[in-house]
Design a protein around this motif. Sequence first.
Motif, PDB file in Angstrom:
ATOM      1  N   GLY A 275       0.815  -1.212   0.000  1.00 55.40           N
ATOM      2  CA  GLY A 275       0.000   0.000   0.000  1.00 55.40           C
ATOM      3  C   GLY A 275       0.845   1.257   0.000  1.00 55.40           C
ATOM      4  O   GLY A 275       0.513   2.245  -0.658  1.00 55.40           O
ATOM      5  N   ALA A 276       1.967   1.222   0.739  1.00 52.57           N
ATOM      6  CA  ALA A 276       2.861   2.380   0.763  1.00 52.57           C
ATOM      7  C   ALA A 276       3.486   2.635  -0.602  1.00 52.57           C
ATOM      8  O   ALA A 276       3.878   3.769  -0.912  1.00 52.57           O
ATOM      9  CB  ALA A 276       3.959   2.158   1.804  1.00 52.57           C
ATOM     10  N   LEU A 277       3.564   1.582  -1.418  1.00 56.68           N
ATOM     11  CA  LEU A 277       4.079   1.725  -2.790  1.00 56.68           C
ATOM     12  C   LEU A 277       2.957   2.014  -3.785  1.00 56.68           C
ATOM     13  O   LEU A 277       3.151   1.903  -4.996  1.00 56.68           O
ATOM     14  CB  LEU A 277       4.824   0.446  -3.201  1.00 56.68           C
ATOM     15  N   ASN A 278       1.782   2.387  -3.224  1.00 60.36           N
ATOM     16  CA  ASN A 278       0.608   2.694  -4.047  1.00 60.36           C
ATOM     17  C   ASN A 278       0.091   1.472  -4.810  1.00 60.36           C
ATOM     18  O   ASN A 278      -0.440   1.590  -5.910  1.00 60.36           O
ATOM     19  CB  ASN A 278       0.911   3.838  -5.037  1.00 60.36           C
ATOM     20  N   LEU A 279       0.262   0.300  -4.181  1.00 61.55           N
ATOM     21  CA  LEU A 279      -0.229  -0.945  -4.774  1.00 61.55           C
ATOM     22  C   LEU A 279      -1.281  -1.559  -3.840  1.00 61.55           C
ATOM     23  O   LEU A 279      -1.178  -2.705  -3.398  1.00 61.55           O
ATOM     24  CB  LEU A 279       0.926  -1.919  -4.994  1.00 61.55           C
ATOM     25  N   HIS A 280      -2.291  -0.755  -3.535  1.00 60.48           N
ATOM     26  CA  HIS A 280      -3.302  -1.176  -2.564  1.00 60.48           C
ATOM     27  C   HIS A 280      -4.042  -2.432  -3.015  1.00 60.48           C
ATOM     28  O   HIS A 280      -4.294  -3.335  -2.216  1.00 60.48           O
ATOM     29  CB  HIS A 280      -4.298  -0.041  -2.325  1.00 60.48           C
ATOM     30  N   HIS A 281      -4.408  -2.472  -4.286  1.00 60.01           N
ATOM     31  CA  HIS A 281      -5.152  -3.629  -4.781  1.00 60.01           C
ATOM     32  C   HIS A 281      -4.331  -4.912  -4.661  1.00 60.01           C
ATOM     33  O   HIS A 281      -4.850  -5.969  -4.283  1.00 60.01           O
ATOM     34  CB  HIS A 281      -5.556  -3.410  -6.250  1.00 60.01           C
TER      35      HIS A 281
END
Length: 582
Positions: A275-281
């Motif tokens: 999520g911190a890498l903007n990969l929430h899905h």
Amino acid sequence: MPPGSLVLPDESHPTDEANPDVAVGAFRAYADRRTLVMLGLGFACGLPNLLIFDTMSAWLRESGLSLEVISLFSLATLAYSLKILWAPLVDRAAIPGLTRWLGHRRSWMLAAQLTVIVGLLLVSRGDPKKDLALLAAFAVFTGFASATQDIVVDAWRIEAVGVARQGAMAAAYQWGYRIAGVAGGAVALILAEAYGWHVSYGLMAALMGLGLLAVFAAPRETMRVVRPLPHADMAAAPALEAVEWLARIGLLLFGGLLLGSGLGAKADVLAVMLGALNLHHAGVTLMAAWSAKPDGIWWQLAGVLTGGAVIVLAVWPIPRLRTRPGLYLSSAFGEPLADFFGRFKGMAGLILALICVYRLSDFVLNIMNPFYLDLGFSMTEVAEARKLFGLGMTMAGVFAGGLSVARLGVMRSMVIGAFALPITNTIFAWLATQGPDFRSLLIAIGIDNIVSGFAGTCLIAYMSSLTSAGFTATQYALFSSLYSLPGKLVASQSGRIVESAAQAAGPGGPFAPLTRLFARTPHTAFVHALEKSHVAPVSLGAGYMVFFFYSGLVGLASMVLAVLVARKTGLSPIRSPARTTG
């Protein structure tokens, strides 16, 4: 005294042979000073373990937090799965001032317990409604300190007495741990309801004082001499070493995260990182796959294997280049393994396999609450039988295990446990035919818990006997991490086996003849079978019966391996004779 030795005054040459003196003194071992100390240390280990997740989850829920947020707090217990990463430090490093005063193990115990007390006091001042992140940090801090305490308490327990008394020590540890479960569970909740969570956790921190008393009551160790590190003659290169240390520690942390996520069956931190890498899905998908039943176990196993490989990479020396960090880490992690495989040579693989499968038939029984409820018992009846009566029977089994190790020796006791565990599993097949009869429930749970407590104590004593001085903490942390992993893999299929067997017990199915055994079973048994499993009540009963016989069959591996190891060792002491090498 050889480098790395740690010998207590009257136990310098432990032995495991059953002999008249040991037999006469078997009961007396429970009144030994060190056994009583172990009771207090077991209490100190069990208390924070329960408080930082199980009891805290009630506090968080009462504060209005979602179950998803509460589940993240289970990460506070991740440190327990990662003990192997800093166990070498506990084996080698001295604590300035304290070690000279108290000795190596007691100084680490005191430092860890004081840190746990500080952690619990910080938690007691927290407020999940105002600053949840700070409370989570305090919980993780306490979990790390508590896991460190576990490492050193296990090491002290192993080094304090000979093999013959390891059963009594293991029993005392488990008694203390279970008493702490009552204090950190029921008592903490009662205090919280009466006086609030801050007071409850503050009083729990005060109860850790029992652990401090146990440390000071423990016999003093002789001075420990740690063997020199292989890089002692190398010149330091601070700048380059700092970069290498950062890289290696980063790899260790990442490998530990993967390993702990697999062992703990939790992918929450990995999801947060994604999520911190903007990969929430991707994080949500990973968590769903990781926790899926029953196939999530394969993701967990992949996490364990990948994490282990990353840890090996982190401690592996750079090819054809000697560096201080590389030599330190490869020595700290490699020497305990080399020592174990060097001492047992061709036996090492069999011993590790025995550890891995010894309680396999016990771990498979992970669907017992659904079974009891399907059988027709109420939740109150199940709670009374399992939590109250069952606890007493487990304590009795633990006592019997310690007594057996003292009188018969650790290997004979291991063989008895290896045969008793799978055989007693089949008593639940009998219970399935009795319906919701409370007396039958008590008989089945009583026998199973006595045997489980007996075998668990024998296994702890056995794993303790495999360690050698100088590497005790590291080797035992490794063994205790290994023994539950195969059980998780096999147990993940339990529900599927019951359902499949129930389907196969329908008219014309291969297990249909088993339904005749339920002809006299009360009609209240398995009444919701059609609704829950889409089979007739007698078919579900037969499905459970097949499962319980299957759970006994998976224990055949432990029977065979226990006999093989016992024959190859001649039922002789497992620990190296003088316990002063390493």
